[in-house]
Design an enzyme around this catalytic site. Structure first.
Site, PDB file in Angstrom:
ATOM      1  N   CYS A 156     -15.152 -26.740  23.881  1.00 11.36           N
ATOM      2  CA  CYS A 156     -14.061 -27.689  24.085  1.00 11.36           C
ATOM      3  C   CYS A 156     -14.654 -29.083  24.338  1.00 11.36           C
ATOM      4  O   CYS A 156     -15.880 -29.232  24.443  1.00 11.36           O
ATOM      5  CB  CYS A 156     -13.216 -27.240  25.274  1.00 11.36           C
ATOM      6  SG  CYS A 156     -14.042 -27.437  26.875  1.00 11.36           S
ATOM      7  N   HIS A 171     -16.246 -22.905  32.780  1.00 10.71           N
ATOM      8  CA  HIS A 171     -16.382 -22.385  31.424  1.00 10.71           C
ATOM      9  C   HIS A 171     -17.781 -21.794  31.278  1.00 10.71           C
ATOM     10  O   HIS A 171     -18.732 -22.238  31.931  1.00 10.71           O
ATOM     11  CB  HIS A 171     -16.210 -23.506  30.399  1.00 10.71           C
ATOM     12  CG  HIS A 171     -14.813 -24.000  30.262  1.00 10.71           C
ATOM     13  ND1 HIS A 171     -14.361 -24.605  29.119  1.00 10.71           N
ATOM     14  CD2 HIS A 171     -13.757 -23.991  31.114  1.00 10.71           C
ATOM     15  CE1 HIS A 171     -13.093 -24.951  29.264  1.00 10.71           C
ATOM     16  NE2 HIS A 171     -12.708 -24.594  30.473  1.00 10.71           N
ATOM     17  N   GLU A 230     -20.041 -22.157  29.053  1.00 12.30           N
ATOM     18  CA  GLU A 230     -21.069 -23.127  28.667  1.00 12.30           C
ATOM     19  C   GLU A 230     -21.564 -23.927  29.864  1.00 12.30           C
ATOM     20  O   GLU A 230     -22.769 -24.118  30.052  1.00 12.30           O
ATOM     21  CB  GLU A 230     -20.539 -24.116  27.622  1.00 12.30           C
ATOM     22  CG  GLU A 230     -20.071 -23.485  26.341  1.00 12.30           C
ATOM     23  CD  GLU A 230     -18.568 -23.239  26.316  1.00 12.30           C
ATOM     24  OE1 GLU A 230     -18.032 -22.639  27.277  1.00 12.30           O
ATOM     25  OE2 GLU A 230     -17.923 -23.634  25.330  1.00 12.30           O
ATOM     26  N   CYS A 238     -17.033 -29.149  27.420  1.00  9.12           N
ATOM     27  CA  CYS A 238     -18.302 -28.461  27.212  1.00  9.12           C
ATOM     28  C   CYS A 238     -19.177 -29.172  26.191  1.00  9.12           C
ATOM     29  O   CYS A 238     -20.394 -29.272  26.373  1.00  9.12           O
ATOM     30  CB  CYS A 238     -18.045 -27.017  26.814  1.00  9.12           C
ATOM     31  SG  CYS A 238     -17.286 -26.067  28.168  1.00  9.12           S
TER      32      CYS A 238
END
Length: 149
Positions: free
Chosen positions: A82, A52, A54, A85
């Site tokens: 999410c 991801h 992040e 993260c």
């Protein structure tokens, strides 16, 4: 650097994800007024469920700053983090997260959960929501519409 300026950089990162079929989410880490990391989703590109924006930006920021403790970092991300993260933000002791579009299906910085501000955890991350939310949401909506259509 203002929140809007940093989020505009994150949006540019998000747009780059589309080139390799990834969901357009971008993240920019800022410390001391300068960008120390800028990444976008690479799950499809890398075949990695943890890639991801992040997570990748936090890894790069830690390398750039020489520490996993990122208290001086503000992370700008185009979509609400999410649970994975948000957990990484807490684990990395990030000072602040700023996000664009809320994620009512998976958001963990206020929508479904708020891992960033859970006093039971060992660190709390300040959250600013809704910065450039409309262009962030439009980019995501356009991406998913093109996939369906």
């Amino acid at each position: 650097m203002t929140d809007d300026e940093a989020m505009a950089l994150a949006l540019a990162q998000a747009e780059a994800a589309v080139a390799h079929g990834d969901v357009p989410v971008g993240a920019v880490a800022v410390a001391g007024g300068r960008v120390v990391a800028a990444r976008h989703n690479e799950r499809e590109l890398a075949g990695d469920p943890t890639a991801h924006a992040e997570i990748l930006a936090l890894r790069d920021a830690a390398r750039a700053l020489g520490s996993w403790r990122l208290a001086e970092v503000t992370l700008y991300v185009t979509l609400e983090p999410c649970p994975m993260c948000a957990g990484a933000l807490v684990a990395g002791r990030v000072g602040r997260v700023v996000f664009g579009a809320a994620d009512p299906k998976a958001g963990a910085a206020g929508s479904l959960y708020n891992l960033c501000a859970d006093p039971r955890l060992n660190h709390e991350v300040a959250v600013t929501a809704g910065v450039l939310a409309a262009p962030s949401a439009e980019l995501l909506a356009g991406f998913f519409a093109s996939r369906r259509g």
